[in-house]
Design a protein around this motif. Structure first.
Motif, short mmCIF file in Angstrom:
data_model
loop_
_atom_site.label_atom_id
_atom_site.label_comp_id
_atom_site.label_asym_id
_atom_site.label_seq_id
_atom_site.Cartn_x
_atom_site.Cartn_y
_atom_site.Cartn_z
N ASN A 83 26.94 -14.02 7.14
CA ASN A 83 25.52 -14.14 7.44
C ASN A 83 24.90 -12.78 7.71
N ASP A 84 25.71 -11.86 8.26
CA ASP A 84 25.21 -10.51 8.55
C ASP A 84 25.37 -9.57 7.38
N PHE A 85 26.39 -9.82 6.53
CA PHE A 85 26.67 -8.92 5.41
C PHE A 85 26.67 -9.73 4.11
N MET A 86 25.60 -9.58 3.33
CA MET A 86 25.51 -10.28 2.05
C MET A 86 26.43 -9.64 1.02
N TYR A 87 26.70 -8.33 1.18
CA TYR A 87 27.48 -7.61 0.18
C TYR A 87 28.74 -7.00 0.81
N HIS A 88 29.85 -7.06 0.07
CA HIS A 88 31.10 -6.46 0.53
C HIS A 88 30.94 -4.96 0.78
N TRP A 89 30.22 -4.31 -0.09
CA TRP A 89 30.03 -2.85 0.01
C TRP A 89 29.37 -2.48 1.34
N LYS A 90 28.38 -3.26 1.76
CA LYS A 90 27.70 -2.97 3.02
C LYS A 90 28.68 -3.11 4.19
N PHE A 91 29.52 -4.13 4.15
CA PHE A 91 30.51 -4.30 5.21
C PHE A 91 31.49 -3.13 5.21
N PHE A 92 31.94 -2.73 4.03
CA PHE A 92 32.91 -1.65 3.90
C PHE A 92 32.38 -0.37 4.53
#
Length: 652
Positions: A83-92
């Motif tokens: 819910n907070d991170f739509m994209y894996h890259w943003k989480f990374f």
């Protein structure tokens, strides 16, 4: 643009990059709100599940994951708060503290060349059941074009199984795209040797025993749909498969899975009608005990309920969902010419109907040879014919009687009589002459398809799908006016009347135009497509249903199951690539056979993009609005040509 696998991308200094990246091996600490290395139970899974999958027909819950250091001895698994991170890259970058460009991340994650990261999703199919007594499974899924091989699939399934111990024995690898299916077929022995449990898309969907194609609550009488009688807005019929001529009803239950793109479901979405598939419902004691009684039907993401209610509650509910005021439909009667389709635009819908105007509009966004070439007979002709025979007054008197309003059966019979009056009425001589001139513009002997185009269909928020009929006029059947009258009479079918009545539309304000173009014979395929990925509109793509031959997806034959797939388009490594994700096979083809070739799918996807962008501007919709889409009907002709025969706004 070809549909293909990602090709290897050569990156300079890859050795140095790999060495730096190898340091990300052990599981690092991330703040609890961002993610976790373990999911203890289903409640925690639900709290981390992405909300954007809620638009899916199957209403699936999804938690994204990322595995770093996959070429080291200590890879690290992170379940992402999706819910907070739509994209894996943003989480990374934001949660793990890296500072990597999107292109670099995608190159190290979604290609065969020196892959160092796995990024995917765990998807909960709660309604799945199989012979192994598994009720609900979790699938490990990757982006459809991601070339995932046996070793990486084994690593992901193993680590996720350890991290989600509560789901032991129910975690399976699901190859979602053609690239992954091809790799699995090539490496099937390696998948088996590594003990990777695999489930294919067709098996996954066939194991679903419940599907809410449209959620909601309704009240009405639970009816046996096998009688094939007339049903009203106060009925909840239960069918094996839904008949195409069903009128406006309170809710629909079927015991055979449906396609989201059938006219029936389009009407259900438009009308807010609960529409659900329940395997074996007619075999239950609940069905037998409630048949013929007033009930409240509730369809949710998780399941459904049917409860008996008092008559007064059913009446109150029906009144609450109807519009409060009567709508008088506008009709421009100033246009008195029969117009070539390629000379009209969407703005002409007030005179010719939305279907005719939209066909004309299509010639401005895709090649004209891919749109039927014909004419639009305006509303003025229908209006003049009705006045010439004093039919407005006759119909008004018939539908105002107590007999007409006393029962569904009486209403259906009187509407049948009205259609007979129209078919038997005389056509003014000037209309006969004008239609003759139009027909003479086609090649001698050409069979002509005559299609409805009213002022109450194919509109934003009200598509009127399936309400009106089309007819083919053959050269040996006399004057074309006889077939045109059949189309005009279609204004007064039971299902069309009931739909307008429910919406409190003034019945006599309805106007019928007619589209006339050459009829297509021996078609190779018929289909329907939406210009957006209806399972997740936040991911670029289109959704397609198609059947071989002339079996219409919008009005399918009994127990007809179309080929169903999504075409996604992504630009992960600086190169746009389309990928096919098959969701189900047609039951009209042999095992492994596809209805459309990759070349035909590529052309269709290109047309859908053109249509989407053009109509978005025509309707004044923002470029990034995920809730706008167009629905089209198409066919592959006997010569193998793609023809788009209709376009209308899609109702999510």
């Amino acid at each position: 643009m070809n549909i293909r696998h990602f090709t290897s991308v050569v990156i300079l200094f890859s050795g140095l990059f790999s060495q730096c990246f190898a340091d990300v091996s052990a599981v690092e600490q991330v703040r609890p709100s961002a993610g976790s290395s373990v999911i203890e139970n289903r409640d925690q899974f639900n709290s981390m599940a992405a909300g954007d999958r809620a638009v899916s027909t199957l209403q699936l819950s999804e938690v994204k994951f990322i595995i770093t250091g996959i070429r080291t001895d200590s890879p690290g698994l992170y379940f992402i708060n999706s819910n907070d991170f739509m994209y894996h890259w943003k989480f990374f970058n934001d949660a793990l503290g890296w500072n990597m460009s999107l292109i670099d991340f995608n190159t190290r994650t979604y290609t065969d060349f020196n892959r160092l990261i796995l990024a995917g999703s765990v998807v909960a199919y709660d309604r799945y059941s199989d012979s192994d007594c598994r009720n609900g499974v979790y699938t490990v899924e990757f982006w459809p074009s991601d070339p995932v091989h046996a070793g990486d699939a084994a690593l992901a399934v193993s680590m996720i199984s350890s991290g989600m111990a509560f789901a032991a024995g129910r975690i399976l690898y699901h190859p979602t795209g053609e690239s992954q299916v091809r790799i699995y077929n090539d490496e099937v022995s390696q998948f088996a040797e590594k003990g990777v449990p695999v489930i294919q898309t067709g098996d996954l969907y066939s194991g679903v025993d419940y599907m809410a194609l449209n959620t909601g609550t309704c009240c009405g009488i639970l009816r046996d749909g096998s009688s094939r009688g007339a049903f009203s807005a106060g009925d909840i019929p239960v069918f094996e498969s839904v008949p195409n001529d069903i009128g406006h009803v309170a809710g629909i239950i079927t015991t055979i899975p449906q396609t989201p793109l059938s006219h029936i479901n389009l009407k259900a979405v438009q009308n807010g009608t609960p529409n659900l598939y329940v395997q074996g419902f007619t075999d239950t004691e609940q069905y037998r005990s409630l048949l013929g009684r007033y009930v409240r039907l509730t369809a949710t993401i998780e399941g459904y309920s049917v409860e008996e209610i008092p008559f007064a509650e059913a009446v109150e509910w029906l009144d609450s969902v109807r519009p409060e005021t009567v709508t008088v439909l506008p009709a421009d009667l100033e246009e008195k010419r029969i117009l070539p389709l390629d000379e009209i635009r969407l703005a002409n819908s007030s005179a010719c109907g939305a279907k005719a105007a939209s066909l004309g509009e299509l010639t401005w966004c895709i090649p004209s040879f891919s749109v039927p070439d014909g004419y639009a007979v305006p509303f003025y002709y229908y209006h003049s014919f009705m006045q010439y025979n004093d039919l407005y007054a006759v119909i008004d008197s018939l539908i105002s009687t107590d007999e007409f309003n006393s029962s569904v059966e009486n209403r259906e019979q009187i509407l049948h009589d009205i259609r007979s009056l129209i078919r038997d009425a005389d056509v003014p001589p000037w209309i006969m002459d004008s239609l003759s001139v139009m027909a003479s513009n086609f090649e001698p002997g050409t069979s002509l398809r005559c299609r409805s185009s009213t002022n109450n269909e194919d509109l934003p928020g009200f598509n009127g799908a399936g309400l009106y009929s089309s007819f083919t006029h053959h050269s040996d059947e006399g004057h074309i006016s006889e077939t045109i009258k059949q189309v005009w009479a279609g204004m007064w079918t039971f299902r069309a009347f009931e739909e307008r009545e429910f919406y409190r539309i003034d019945q006599l304000s309805g106007a019928m135009g007619v589209v006339v173009h050459p009829s297509y014979r021996e078609e190779l395929a018929n289909g329907v497509a939406v210009t957006r990925n209806i399972f997740n509109p936040f991911i670029n793509g289109v959704y397609v249903n198609v059947q071989p031959g002339d079996d219409m997806v919008t009005n399918p034959q009994a127990e007809s199951v179309p080929e169903e797939f999504i075409v996604t388009e992504q630009n992960l490594t600086g190169r746009a690539v389309r990928e096919i994700q098959y969701l189900g096979a047609s039951n009209r083809t042999s095992a492994g056979e596809r209805v459309l070739s990759e070349q035909q799918i590529d052309q269709l996807a290109s047309y859908l993009t053109m249509i989407h962008n053009h109509y978005r501007m025509v309707y004044g919709v923002d470029r990034d609005d995920p809730w706008f889409a167009m629905e089209i009907e198409f066919k592959i002709t006997s010569e193998g040509e793609l023809v788009v025969k209709q376009a209308r706004p899609w109702v999510f």
